[in-house]
Design an enzyme around this catalytic site. Sequence first.
Site, short mmCIF file in Angstrom:
data_model
loop_
_atom_site.label_atom_id
_atom_site.label_comp_id
_atom_site.label_asym_id
_atom_site.label_seq_id
_atom_site.Cartn_x
_atom_site.Cartn_y
_atom_site.Cartn_z
N GLY A 12 0.82 -1.22 0.00
CA GLY A 12 0.00 0.00 0.00
C GLY A 12 0.85 1.25 0.00
N ASN A 14 1.21 3.47 -2.52
CA ASN A 14 0.83 4.49 -3.50
C ASN A 14 0.25 5.75 -2.86
OD1 ASN A 14 -1.24 2.49 -2.92
ND2 ASN A 14 -2.56 3.74 -4.23
N TYR A 151 -12.79 -4.93 11.85
CA TYR A 151 -11.49 -4.24 11.83
C TYR A 151 -10.72 -4.50 13.13
CZ TYR A 151 -8.25 -0.27 11.15
OH TYR A 151 -7.13 0.54 11.00
#
Length: 243
Positions: A12, A14, A151
């Site tokens: 991740g 980007n 989560y």
Amino acid sequence: MKTEKKTALITGANKGIGKAIAIKLLKKGIRVIGTSTTQYGVKIINKYLKKNGFGVVLDLKDTNSITEKIKEIYKHNYSIDILVNNAGIKSDKLLVHMNNTDWEDIIKINLISIFYTSKAVIRSMIKKKEGRIITINSIIGYTGNKGQTNYSAAKSGLIGFHKSLALEVASKGITVNMVAPGLIQTDFIKDLNAFQYKKHLSNIPMKRLGSVEEIADAVMFLSSNQASYITGQTLHVNGGMYM
Ligand SMILES: NC(=O)c1ccc[n+]([C@@H]2O[C@H](COP(=O)([O-])OP(=O)(O)OC[C@H]3O[C@@H](n4cnc5c(N)ncnc54)[C@H](OP(=O)(O)O)[C@@H]3O)[C@@H](O)[C@H]2O)c1
């Protein structure tokens, strides 16, 4: 572990926290292999890496592809010294409204994938007798939160995984730690409405959100030689929200 001429794999990379970590490590002379789920994201990564590494498309939901993609990296003569498990998603709903997909996707991307990424790098780290595994957890993994059973279950699961792995490889020169952010200004929290935002802010003793650089600094520290005797730990970076 000296960080010069090392290679880090950051999932991740980007945008958000992952991108800030990549840029921080890059500035310390570490080569970065960054992942995104899209070609567009890979383009962003390649642009800021300026040949000090490269971007790779990786979807952590497709667990079978993780091992293959990381094997490819080794085949191209890159050896991963630092693994940063950063990528993560949320899909918040009260349990009564949560469907199977909300549950399974979050557990898969935020927890199950970490088994595959870590397993793919651990043998070569053991051989080299050095390595760093650093995973971005969350304050929610420690406190729980309404609307985030999926989560928080995934993030709490990471705690046991990292403590156990830290014990398994402690004598091999490998450290295994986590950074647990509080509320950080990224796209991750863009769906908060003004009321929720204000409420969260009132719970932060420092009365401000954290920046991506503040998380990247913690990751940089855990990657560095200065953190060589720290393992199985969580570094909480949250403005005093959880102690
Ligand atoms: N921001 C906060 O307040 C906060 C607080 C606590 C913990 N965290 C944790 O910090 C980490 C980074 O979050 P962030 O705030 O930087 O979020 P973000 O800006 O939304 O970025 C999420 C990153 O995860 C990647 N990703 C999403 N789904 C993926 C998948 N299926 N496979 C592989 N990569 C995937 C995204 O790549 P693409 O864009 O290419 O899809 C993106 O690079 C997460 O683990 C999150 O749980 C964030």
